[in-house]
Design a protein around this motif. Sequence first.
Motif, mmCIF file in Angstrom:
data_model
loop_
_atom_site.group_PDB
_atom_site.id
_atom_site.type_symbol
_atom_site.label_atom_id
_atom_site.label_comp_id
_atom_site.label_asym_id
_atom_site.label_seq_id
_atom_site.Cartn_x
_atom_site.Cartn_y
_atom_site.Cartn_z
ATOM 1 N N ALA A 12 0.822 -1.212 0.000
ATOM 2 C CA ALA A 12 0.000 0.000 0.000
ATOM 3 C C ALA A 12 0.856 1.263 0.000
ATOM 4 C CB ALA A 12 -0.918 0.012 1.216
ATOM 5 N N ILE A 13 0.410 2.245 -0.762
ATOM 6 C CA ILE A 13 0.999 3.582 -0.745
ATOM 7 C C ILE A 13 0.096 4.488 0.084
ATOM 8 C CG2 ILE A 13 1.598 5.608 -2.135
ATOM 9 C CD1 ILE A 13 2.069 3.738 -4.496
ATOM 10 N N VAL A 14 0.698 5.386 0.855
ATOM 11 C CA VAL A 14 -0.046 6.463 1.520
ATOM 12 C C VAL A 14 0.479 7.785 0.975
ATOM 13 C CG1 VAL A 14 -0.652 7.591 3.682
ATOM 14 C CG2 VAL A 14 -0.336 5.131 3.630
ATOM 15 N N THR A 15 -0.439 8.668 0.588
ATOM 16 C CA THR A 15 -0.024 9.976 0.094
ATOM 17 C C THR A 15 -1.089 11.000 0.436
ATOM 18 O OG1 THR A 15 0.939 11.114 -1.824
ATOM 19 C CG2 THR A 15 -1.059 9.825 -2.205
ATOM 20 N N MET A 16 -0.688 12.275 0.460
ATOM 21 C CA MET A 16 -1.603 13.382 0.695
ATOM 22 C C MET A 16 -1.445 14.382 -0.438
ATOM 23 S SD MET A 16 -1.964 15.929 4.000
ATOM 24 C CE MET A 16 -3.046 14.872 4.944
ATOM 25 N N SER A 17 -2.568 14.972 -0.875
ATOM 26 C CA SER A 17 -2.530 15.820 -2.060
ATOM 27 C C SER A 17 -3.602 16.889 -1.981
ATOM 28 C CB SER A 17 -2.745 14.941 -3.307
ATOM 29 O OG SER A 17 -2.948 15.706 -4.468
ATOM 30 N N LYS A 18 -3.374 18.003 -2.672
ATOM 31 C CA LYS A 18 -4.395 19.031 -2.817
ATOM 32 C C LYS A 18 -4.303 19.639 -4.209
ATOM 33 C CE LYS A 18 -6.248 23.334 -0.931
ATOM 34 N NZ LYS A 18 -6.187 24.338 0.143
ATOM 35 N N ASP A 19 -5.368 19.479 -4.987
ATOM 36 C CA ASP A 19 -5.511 20.101 -6.305
ATOM 37 C C ASP A 19 -4.398 19.739 -7.278
ATOM 38 O OD1 ASP A 19 -7.971 21.417 -6.051
ATOM 39 O OD2 ASP A 19 -7.061 23.081 -4.952
ATOM 40 N N ASN A 20 -3.663 18.651 -7.039
ATOM 41 C CA ASN A 20 -2.686 18.218 -8.021
ATOM 42 C C ASN A 20 -3.405 17.767 -9.288
ATOM 43 O OD1 ASN A 20 0.118 18.386 -7.013
ATOM 44 N ND2 ASN A 20 -0.677 17.127 -5.340
ATOM 45 N N ASP A 21 -2.804 18.033 -10.435
ATOM 46 C CA ASP A 21 -3.377 17.656 -11.721
ATOM 47 C C ASP A 21 -3.697 16.156 -11.723
ATOM 48 O OD1 ASP A 21 -3.443 16.812 -14.590
ATOM 49 O OD2 ASP A 21 -3.012 18.938 -14.913
ATOM 50 N N LEU A 22 -4.874 15.792 -12.210
ATOM 51 C CA LEU A 22 -5.265 14.379 -12.232
ATOM 52 C C LEU A 22 -4.312 13.544 -13.078
ATOM 53 C CD1 LEU A 22 -9.153 14.714 -12.472
ATOM 54 C CD2 LEU A 22 -7.823 13.941 -10.497
#
Length: 442
Positions: A128-138
């Motif tokens: 599993a990967i865990v990541t956090m993002s905001k408004d990053n290009d799809l």
Amino acid sequence: MNESSDFSTCRLEKTPFRRASRVAPKFRRDGYESGFDATTLWFDAVWHNGLVTLICPRLNNLAALFGRGKVMLDAQAVKPKVRMYYRHSTVTLKCASRPERISLEIDGFRLETPVRFATPERFRGRNAIVTMSKDNDLRWIEDFARFHARTQGAESILFIDNGSTTYAMSEIQGVLERAGLDALVLRTELPFGPRGLKPYSNSELYLQTCALNAVRLRYLQEARAVLFCDIDELVLSRGTETVFDAAARAAFGYTRFSGTWRYAVEEGGRSRVRHADHVFRKPAETSCPHKWCVRPTGPVGQAQWRPHTLEGFPLNWMFDSKDFTFHHCRQITTGWKRNSALSDQTHLVEDVSAGALARDRQRDVVRPRPTDGPLGRLLGRAAETASRYFFGLSVVRQLATAAFMLCCFSIVLEEALDNDPPGREIAALLKTVQRVSEIDPF
């Protein structure tokens, strides 16, 4: 509680209580106060194995609220136990059966949220990967997910969205599944946190650390291996083994590795850059801070997670590996966490892309290690259980436990020389330790 959040978050806006910053004003950048989270008391509340854990932004002065107030699980009053870490705190409360709600009553105010329950089966046995993002290009999100699915054997992803406004959660889910990953997308709108001046650049970036430890408790305790990295980072193997296999098979279930900044030269009229465009580097630039991959069921599985290290585990440096690295793609960012401007292109040197490096490695075949026999597996599980308990303790209790074990060994050795049974002396020592441990500073 914020109804747009997938976490049981308790806020203090309607009370007079506020978190005090530990960073002196002279080390704060412009706008520091507006980015500082002064009003989140706890980020999430999780019940698992007879214990409710509140994962909080570092409590600082707010820890006193739990000492003065009345904490309730449903209708039952409970005694809280607070532990402070670098960027977060935990409050633990014993409860044999899962409660529905937790509340804190103090000075005429009542704060209350639901209690979440752990569902480790969601990622059981998965990479599993865990990541956090905001408004990053799809397109960036899909490139990131597909790269790690194809080159590292990622099977699933726990994606934490920090209040994106340019697309819906369902769109994130769609691109992650199209990339080949089983995806769980969660949302929180809390502030990411402010950056200070050195040496306090990251001291009060609470959100990411809180989110990591909340999902660790709720979803990831039985995953095969967990990799934490950001959307702008591509993890690469230098040998034949994937980072998930390295963590899953290692005796301590842990590996960490540094990375290098990579740059894309942006040209006028060109569409937004992608990971594959990051083929330039600065020869004299220092390495990026470490990333890590851990086996949650392993010896250090109960350590607290931070973006670049495991907290509560004093030997992180011993697990630095040269077998892995990552490309940190400078222009894959919206400025959510930092300024992405590339002011100087004159000293860039062209190099091989992460994709090309990964394709070269994919021709190799990873040879699985031989499986231990039943006795080896039994001893291994016993050793891992003992190690997880030990590294889950505070540093003070780790030292106390080590001292206790040394005393027991000394008693056994002494009584063996005297040809006497050591049980009575050890029992007396244990009783003394138990009496001391019952003294709670709260």
